[in-house]
Scaffold this motif. Structure first.
Motif, PDB file in Angstrom:
ATOM      1  N   ASP A   1     -21.294  15.812  -7.738  1.00 23.14           N
ATOM      2  CA  ASP A   1     -22.758  15.896  -7.863  1.00 23.14           C
ATOM      3  C   ASP A   1     -23.184  16.190  -9.296  1.00 23.14           C
ATOM      4  N   GLU A   2     -22.237  16.624 -10.127  1.00 29.95           N
ATOM      5  CA  GLU A   2     -22.615  17.003 -11.499  1.00 29.95           C
ATOM      6  C   GLU A   2     -23.049  15.797 -12.327  1.00 29.95           C
ATOM      7  N   VAL A   3     -22.724  14.573 -11.851  1.00 25.19           N
ATOM      8  CA  VAL A   3     -23.148  13.385 -12.607  1.00 25.19           C
ATOM      9  C   VAL A   3     -24.669  13.247 -12.620  1.00 25.19           C
ATOM     10  N   TYR A   4     -25.362  13.818 -11.621  1.00 25.40           N
ATOM     11  CA  TYR A   4     -26.827  13.718 -11.572  1.00 25.40           C
ATOM     12  C   TYR A   4     -27.504  14.676 -12.548  1.00 25.40           C
ATOM     13  N   GLY A   5     -26.741  15.647 -13.032  1.00 17.71           N
ATOM     14  CA  GLY A   5     -27.342  16.660 -13.897  1.00 17.71           C
ATOM     15  C   GLY A   5     -28.204  17.617 -13.083  1.00 17.71           C
ATOM     16  N   PRO A   6     -28.900  18.530 -13.793  1.00 19.21           N
ATOM     17  CA  PRO A   6     -29.653  19.560 -13.070  1.00 19.21           C
ATOM     18  C   PRO A   6     -30.903  19.014 -12.398  1.00 19.21           C
ATOM     19  N   LEU A   7     -31.167  19.507 -11.194  1.00 18.07           N
ATOM     20  CA  LEU A   7     -32.417  19.187 -10.486  1.00 18.07           C
ATOM     21  C   LEU A   7     -33.169  20.487 -10.279  1.00 18.07           C
ATOM     22  N   LEU A   8     -34.347  20.598 -10.841  1.00 15.96           N
ATOM     23  CA  LEU A   8     -35.121  21.828 -10.668  1.00 15.96           C
ATOM     24  C   LEU A   8     -35.698  21.924  -9.267  1.00 15.96           C
TER      25      LEU A   8
ATOM     26  N   ARG B   1     -22.595  30.244 -20.606  1.00 20.02           N
ATOM     27  CA  ARG B   1     -21.665  29.369 -21.314  1.00 20.02           C
ATOM     28  C   ARG B   1     -22.449  28.328 -22.115  1.00 20.02           C
ATOM     29  N   LEU B   2     -21.729  27.466 -22.837  1.00 18.27           N
ATOM     30  CA  LEU B   2     -22.378  26.550 -23.766  1.00 18.27           C
ATOM     31  C   LEU B   2     -23.447  25.695 -23.095  1.00 18.27           C
ATOM     32  N   SER B   3     -23.158  25.244 -21.884  1.00 18.50           N
ATOM     33  CA  SER B   3     -24.119  24.438 -21.137  1.00 18.50           C
ATOM     34  C   SER B   3     -23.880  24.724 -19.668  1.00 18.50           C
ATOM     35  N   ASN B   4     -24.944  24.960 -18.923  1.00 17.39           N
ATOM     36  CA  ASN B   4     -24.783  25.383 -17.536  1.00 17.39           C
ATOM     37  C   ASN B   4     -25.991  24.924 -16.743  1.00 17.39           C
ATOM     38  N   ASP B   5     -25.828  23.846 -15.973  1.00 15.98           N
ATOM     39  CA  ASP B   5     -26.958  23.301 -15.217  1.00 15.98           C
ATOM     40  C   ASP B   5     -27.474  24.339 -14.221  1.00 15.98           C
ATOM     41  N   LEU B   6     -28.807  24.438 -14.140  1.00 17.16           N
ATOM     42  CA  LEU B   6     -29.399  25.492 -13.307  1.00 17.16           C
ATOM     43  C   LEU B   6     -29.178  25.240 -11.823  1.00 17.16           C
ATOM     44  N   ARG B   7     -29.261  23.988 -11.426  1.00 13.10           N
ATOM     45  CA  ARG B   7     -29.211  23.716  -9.979  1.00 13.10           C
ATOM     46  C   ARG B   7     -28.765  22.284  -9.724  1.00 13.10           C
ATOM     47  N   TYR B   8     -27.909  22.111  -8.721  1.00 13.67           N
ATOM     48  CA  TYR B   8     -27.582  20.768  -8.218  1.00 13.67           C
ATOM     49  C   TYR B   8     -28.043  20.695  -6.774  1.00 13.67           C
ATOM     50  N   SER B   9     -28.430  19.514  -6.349  1.00 14.23           N
ATOM     51  CA  SER B   9     -28.773  19.338  -4.942  1.00 14.23           C
ATOM     52  C   SER B   9     -28.704  17.854  -4.599  1.00 14.23           C
ATOM     53  N   MET B  10     -28.134  17.539  -3.437  1.00  8.76           N
ATOM     54  CA  MET B  10     -27.987  16.138  -3.040  1.00  8.76           C
ATOM     55  C   MET B  10     -28.536  15.898  -1.639  1.00  8.76           C
ATOM     56  N   ASP B  11     -29.067  14.697  -1.458  1.00  8.40           N
ATOM     57  CA  ASP B  11     -29.452  14.205  -0.132  1.00  8.40           C
ATOM     58  C   ASP B  11     -28.232  13.458   0.433  1.00  8.40           C
ATOM     59  N   CYS B  12     -27.807  13.849   1.639  1.00  6.91           N
ATOM     60  CA  CYS B  12     -26.576  13.268   2.198  1.00  6.91           C
ATOM     61  C   CYS B  12     -26.846  12.393   3.421  1.00  6.91           C
ATOM     62  N   THR B  13     -28.054  11.870   3.516  1.00  2.29           N
ATOM     63  CA  THR B  13     -28.443  11.051   4.670  1.00  2.29           C
ATOM     64  C   THR B  13     -27.516   9.849   4.854  1.00  2.29           C
ATOM     65  N   LYS B  14     -27.117   9.265   3.732  1.00 12.67           N
ATOM     66  CA  LYS B  14     -26.308   8.040   3.816  1.00 12.67           C
ATOM     67  C   LYS B  14     -24.938   8.323   4.434  1.00 12.67           C
ATOM     68  N   ALA B  15     -24.313   9.423   4.008  1.00 14.10           N
ATOM     69  CA  ALA B  15     -23.010   9.780   4.590  1.00 14.10           C
ATOM     70  C   ALA B  15     -23.175  10.191   6.051  1.00 14.10           C
ATOM     71  N   ALA B  16     -24.305  10.835   6.366  1.00 14.17           N
ATOM     72  CA  ALA B  16     -24.536  11.238   7.758  1.00 14.17           C
ATOM     73  C   ALA B  16     -24.554  10.024   8.674  1.00 14.17           C
ATOM     74  N   ALA B  17     -25.061   8.896   8.156  1.00 12.62           N
ATOM     75  CA  ALA B  17     -25.094   7.676   8.970  1.00 12.62           C
ATOM     76  C   ALA B  17     -23.687   7.173   9.295  1.00 12.62           C
ATOM     77  N   LEU B  18     -22.700   7.581   8.487  1.00 12.83           N
ATOM     78  CA  LEU B  18     -21.294   7.236   8.787  1.00 12.83           C
ATOM     79  C   LEU B  18     -20.674   8.243   9.767  1.00 12.83           C
ATOM     80  N   GLY B  19     -21.412   9.326  10.045  1.00 11.94           N
ATOM     81  CA  GLY B  19     -20.879  10.358  10.938  1.00 11.94           C
ATOM     82  C   GLY B  19     -20.489  11.639  10.230  1.00 11.94           C
ATOM     83  N   TYR B  20     -20.816  11.736   8.948  1.00 14.18           N
ATOM     84  CA  TYR B  20     -20.450  12.930   8.165  1.00 14.18           C
ATOM     85  C   TYR B  20     -21.255  14.141   8.621  1.00 14.18           C
ATOM     86  N   ARG B  21     -20.563  15.186   9.036  1.00 18.88           N
ATOM     87  CA  ARG B  21     -21.197  16.439   9.470  1.00 18.88           C
ATOM     88  C   ARG B  21     -20.346  17.603   8.978  1.00 18.88           C
TER      89      ARG B  21
END
Ligand code: NAD
Length: 340
Positions: free
Chosen positions: A125-132, A271-291
């Motif tokens: 999820d770190e590829v998205y960078g910080p999400l406030l 530290r030198l750089s520290n993203d404040l917050r990450y967050s992801m929507d996982c609807t797509k994986a849930a459609a595969l049965g991810y729980r």
């Protein structure tokens, strides 16, 4: 019957995945390709070595000749191998680019030439960078802020380019922060747990305000297997855990489980750089049965218990202790590793 090549299978998440996929009746062979860097450990595979299905190859994913030979013998690839530790990327970015980007390209290239049937590239999820606020869906822009995340974002794009250009059936999973047994004691949960179990202090960056989403490693492996079997080639799947927590709240949980108190916590500059917050929507994986199945507090207690019961696995790896300091103090320790 499938033959699965797992890169980085002696690392934290890879070893859990190997033990899981070895149990699958439709998998005839599992080969681990691992360079056994500081983060890799044969012992992580444990009883997996008792399986006649398992072969271990000590080698580098950047070794094109070796990768080509192995690829010709397999039908599926799950690619975990990486330099995975953000703080190390501040001082060794070139190693991250070499392993994470060139290594991924070497694997994708061989997968293309040998007509691999399914390939999962494991990302973060770190590829998205910080999400406030809000949560990133898979088409959210890539805004990595640290060399580790930038190298993973580049690897994701390289991997997906092999689908778009050659039709190589590659999927990408992006998971949030994993926790569980067998994690190398440098990231926050195993680092803090092992220090607190030894009665040593821990260091919390800034005010401990950074938010991470915690995913049990077995839940991540469940999602990765679903994507391996049912994911649509060329697609990305977010795999989050549903438990958002600040570093400070996480520290409070670890203090409670380890029987320590806040006197064991030293606040240090960020530290030198520290993203404040990450967050992801996982609807797509849930459609595969991810729980995600694991309750965070129970999973954290089990994880700490694993470290308590297996000191032989981490005590020799732990860094020299911080000074025995029982007061809440602020030190100039901006580079003190502590990973979230
Ligand atoms: P890890 O550091 O525990 O293990 C990495 C493994 O890769 C080690 O066994 C190491 O020996 C091996 N390796 C490193 N360089 C190699 C090379 N050049 N050739 C072959 N093997 C090599 O990592 P992890 O925490 O298990 O992470 C696995 C994957 O999941 C990584 O791609 C990481 O970016 C991703 N990820 C991890 C997390 C997390 O919280 N740990 C979260 C999201 C994504």
């Amino acid at each position: 019957m499938d033959k699965v090549l797992v890169t980085g299978g002696a690392g934290f998440i890879g070893s859990h995945f190997v033990k899981r996929i070895l149990r699958a009746d439709d998998v005839a062979q599992v080969t681990v390709l691992d360079a056994l860097t500081y983060a890799g450990n044969h012992a992580n595979l444990g009883k997996g070595f008792l399986s006649p299905k398992l072969t271990f190859v000590h080698g580098d994913i950047c070794d094109a000749t070796l990768v080509d030979t192995l690829m010709s013998q397999h039908t599926m690839v799950v690619h975990f191998a990486a330099e995975s530790h953000v703080d190390r990327s501040f001082t060794a970015a070139s190693t991250f680019v070499t392993t994470n980007v060139l290594g991924t390209q070497t694997l994708a290239d061989a997968a293309m030439r040998h007509g691999i049937e399914r390939f999962v590239h494991v990302s973060t999820d770190e590829v998205y960078g910080p999400l406030l606020e809000g949560a990133a869906t898979e088409d959210y822009p890539l805004r990595p802020t640290v060399p580790y995340a930038a190298s993973k974002a580049a690897a994701d794009l390289v991997a997906l380019s092999y689908w778009h250009t050659y039709g190589t059936p590659i999927c990408v999973t992006r998971s949030s922060n994993n926790y569980g047994p067998c994690q190398y004691p440098e990231k926050i949960i195993p680092l803090f747990a092992t220090r607190l179990l030894r009665g040593e202090p821990v260091t919390l960056h800034d005010r401990g305000q950074h938010v991470r989403n915690w995913l049990h490693v077995e839940d991540n492996c469940q999602g990765i297997e679903l994507v391996l079997r049912h994911g649509t080639p060329g697609e990305i799947y977010n795999l989050g855990g549903g438990t958002d927590m600040t570093s400070k709240d996480l520290t409070g949980e670890l203090l409670r489980i380890c029987g320590a108190d806040w006197d064991a916590v030293m606040y240090v500059p960020d530290r030198l750089s520290n993203d404040l917050r990450y967050s992801m929507d996982c609807t797509k994986a849930a459609a595969l049965g991810y729980r995600p199945q694991r309750d965070f507090k129970a999973g954290l207690e089990e994880t700490v218990d694993w470290f308590r019961r297996n000191p032989d696995r981490w005590a020799p790896l732990s860094r020299s202790p911080l000074p025995a300091m029982r007061a809440r103090v602020t030190l100039d320790m901006a580079r003190e590793p502590q990973h979230v």
